[in-house]
Design a protein around this motif. Structure first.
Motif, short mmCIF file in Angstrom:
data_model
loop_
_atom_site.label_atom_id
_atom_site.label_comp_id
_atom_site.label_asym_id
_atom_site.label_seq_id
_atom_site.Cartn_x
_atom_site.Cartn_y
_atom_site.Cartn_z
N LYS A 40 0.84 -1.20 0.00
CA LYS A 40 0.00 0.00 0.00
C LYS A 40 0.87 1.25 0.00
CE LYS A 40 -3.89 2.35 0.56
NZ LYS A 40 -3.34 3.71 0.75
N ALA A 41 1.93 1.25 0.81
CA ALA A 41 2.83 2.40 0.85
C ALA A 41 3.50 2.60 -0.50
CB ALA A 41 3.88 2.20 1.94
N ALA A 73 11.65 10.23 2.31
CA ALA A 73 10.89 11.01 3.29
C ALA A 73 9.89 10.15 4.04
CB ALA A 73 10.18 12.17 2.59
N MET A 74 9.36 9.11 3.38
CA MET A 74 8.39 8.23 4.01
C MET A 74 9.06 7.28 5.00
SD MET A 74 5.90 5.39 2.23
CE MET A 74 7.30 4.29 1.95
N ILE A 78 13.04 12.58 9.03
CA ILE A 78 14.04 13.60 8.74
C ILE A 78 13.32 14.88 8.34
CG2 ILE A 78 14.29 12.99 6.30
CD1 ILE A 78 17.33 13.51 6.68
N LEU A 79 13.93 16.02 8.67
CA LEU A 79 13.39 17.31 8.27
C LEU A 79 14.54 18.23 7.90
CD1 LEU A 79 13.81 19.71 10.65
CD2 LEU A 79 12.12 18.29 11.83
N GLY A 143 13.39 20.40 -0.11
CA GLY A 143 12.04 20.94 -0.24
C GLY A 143 10.97 19.98 0.21
N ARG A 144 11.19 18.69 0.01
CA ARG A 144 10.19 17.70 0.38
C ARG A 144 9.96 17.66 1.89
NH1 ARG A 144 5.78 15.60 -1.03
NH2 ARG A 144 6.61 16.18 -3.07
N VAL A 145 11.02 17.82 2.69
CA VAL A 145 10.89 17.67 4.15
C VAL A 145 11.11 19.01 4.88
CG1 VAL A 145 11.57 15.24 4.09
CG2 VAL A 145 13.33 17.00 4.39
#
Length: 228
Positions: A40-41, A73-74, A78-79, A143-145
């Motif tokens: 599913k992920a 990111a999933m 992390i950020l 940008g994603r995180v």
């Protein structure tokens, strides 16, 4: 003739290279209920970013960078703090967000791609991994995180060695570690309910101070833990 064994693949997993196949939607609907959490992920990532790779007629592999950035990111807590231009990774065993160097992020991308190549049985992907590729992925990851001023939130808790002490309400309560606190600092002392400090009170404070002063210095020390 090749030495490798015949590849076995489920019909629903065949990549038709962008061809319009009329049965594809039916297969997805029939299998949607049976998907495992991992499947599913994966499907969510495909829906959002597209398929992870494309194999051309001559066998050349082209990677979808945004898929692997979304996957990173999933899978990893992390950020990126843009004001500091720094990555931070969450360490659940201590409940801390700790600074991650760009080199560490790039190295993790390399390991993730190796794991993906092993899973797909496509060792040629490993030879595509170089500094240019992982640097590009790390730049897209910013940008994603991205989370602005996430560490400037109001502190209504104390980060202790054995949990997060909430200070809301009349009675403080100890809660488990969690990434949502966005804490970068931890007091190395555990909270032990009912514990007393007789030597500190009797031998140090009471030998030199009056009761009001003892109360004041303990409150002052507590304010240091609050950080404000």
């Amino acid at each position: 003739l090749v030495d490798e064994p015949v590849v076995n693949v489920a019909f629903k997993d065949i990549d038709w290279g962008g061809l319009d196949v009329p049965w594809q939607d039916e297969v997805v609907q029939e299998s949607a209920i049976e998907l495992s959490p991992e499947e599913k992920a994966y499907q969510d990532l495909v829906d959002q970013f597209g398929h992870p790779l494309q194999v051309k007629e001559n066998g050349t592999i082209k990677l979808n960078h945004y898929f692997f950035v979304g996957r990173f990111a999933m899978e990893h807590k992390i950020l990126h703090e843009p004001a500091e231009n720094e990555f931070y990774a969450y360490h659940p065993e201590r409940g801390l967000w700790i600074k991650n160097t760009i080199h560490k992020v790039k190295d993790q991308f390399g390991l993730d791609l190796k794991r993906f190549a092993d899973l797909r049985k496509m060792p040629s992907i490993n030879y595509m991994v170089n500094n240019h590729l992982v640097s590009s992925l790390a730049e897209l990851l910013r940008g994603r995180v991205e989370m602005c001023e996430v560490f400037k939130m109001r502190r209504n808790f104390i980060h202790l060695a054995n949990g997060m002490l909430h200070l809301r309400g009349d009675t403080p309560g100890l809660h488990p570690f969690s990434s949502v606190y966005h804490s970068r600092n931890q007091c190395p002392i555990e909270l032990v309910p009912g514990a007393e400090c007789p030597r500190f009170i009797n031998q140090l404070l009471k030998s030199a101070l009056e009761e009001d002063d003892i109360d004041l210095i303990q409150r002052w020390a507590g304010s240091l833990l609050l950080g404000g």
